[in-house]
Design an enzyme around this catalytic site. Sequence first.
Site, PDB file in Angstrom:
ATOM      1  N   CYS A 102      34.370  52.211  44.016  1.00 19.26           N
ATOM      2  CA  CYS A 102      35.029  51.772  42.759  1.00 19.26           C
ATOM      3  C   CYS A 102      33.426  50.397  42.330  1.00 19.26           C
ATOM      4  CB  CYS A 102      36.413  51.561  42.614  1.00 19.26           C
ATOM      5  SG  CYS A 102      36.462  50.869  40.531  1.00 19.26           S
ATOM      6  N   HIS A 141      38.621  55.869  45.189  1.00 23.88           N
ATOM      7  CA  HIS A 141      39.129  55.134  46.151  1.00 23.88           C
ATOM      8  C   HIS A 141      39.984  55.636  47.409  1.00 23.88           C
ATOM      9  CE1 HIS A 141      39.415  51.422  43.160  1.00 23.88           C
ATOM     10  NE2 HIS A 141      39.343  52.518  43.078  1.00 23.88           N
ATOM     11  N   GLU A 154      40.031  54.333  50.421  1.00 30.72           N
ATOM     12  CA  GLU A 154      41.227  53.416  51.209  1.00 30.72           C
ATOM     13  C   GLU A 154      42.483  53.284  50.244  1.00 30.72           C
ATOM     14  OE1 GLU A 154      40.137  51.146  47.570  1.00 30.72           O
ATOM     15  OE2 GLU A 154      39.720  52.828  48.695  1.00 30.72           O
TER      16      GLU A 154
END
Length: 177
Positions: free
Chosen positions: A32, A125, A127
């Site tokens: 990001c 994202h 994660e």
Amino acid sequence: RRNVSQWEDWMEPSAELLRCAVDSDIPTLGVCFGHQLLCKAMGGKVERAESRSDLVCELEKTEVGGVDPLFAGIENLRGLFTHQDHVVSVGEDCITIASSQHTPIAAVRVRREKHMIDAYGVQFHPEAYPEMIQRSLEAGYLTKEESICVEGEHDGIKVLANFASVVLSRIKKSHES
């Protein structure tokens, strides 16, 4: 929430650190903001959209992205996005490896001439998993509306596992030398 399009003094040393990682051929994954900063550090341009993008959607891999180890074993790549800044152009040392309808430069890989560097940027994202989304909501980093928009399955865990494999293969090669 910091934004590359709203440049702050501390961002230049961070961009320089990314350039040094690339110059040293150190495996790097910018997520990001990190994707945006990596692209800007490599000569790209980042702009702010009128509104946020909070969604889970399918990405289209480019020809290069279709064979890139970052996306190995992922047939229909899906990513979780929550951002407002977008990379709108990349420098000559970056190549787009995936795009989405709302952001054409959704993932990049750095290359020097014809040599691919293990430095990547992803706008999505990888994660983000359900428990993290819940903690972000509770901590006030996401609104309830944003958290609802990012519900859904995505391939983040596989992307992270693939990046870890890239790093481990580099370590293995360096021990064999």
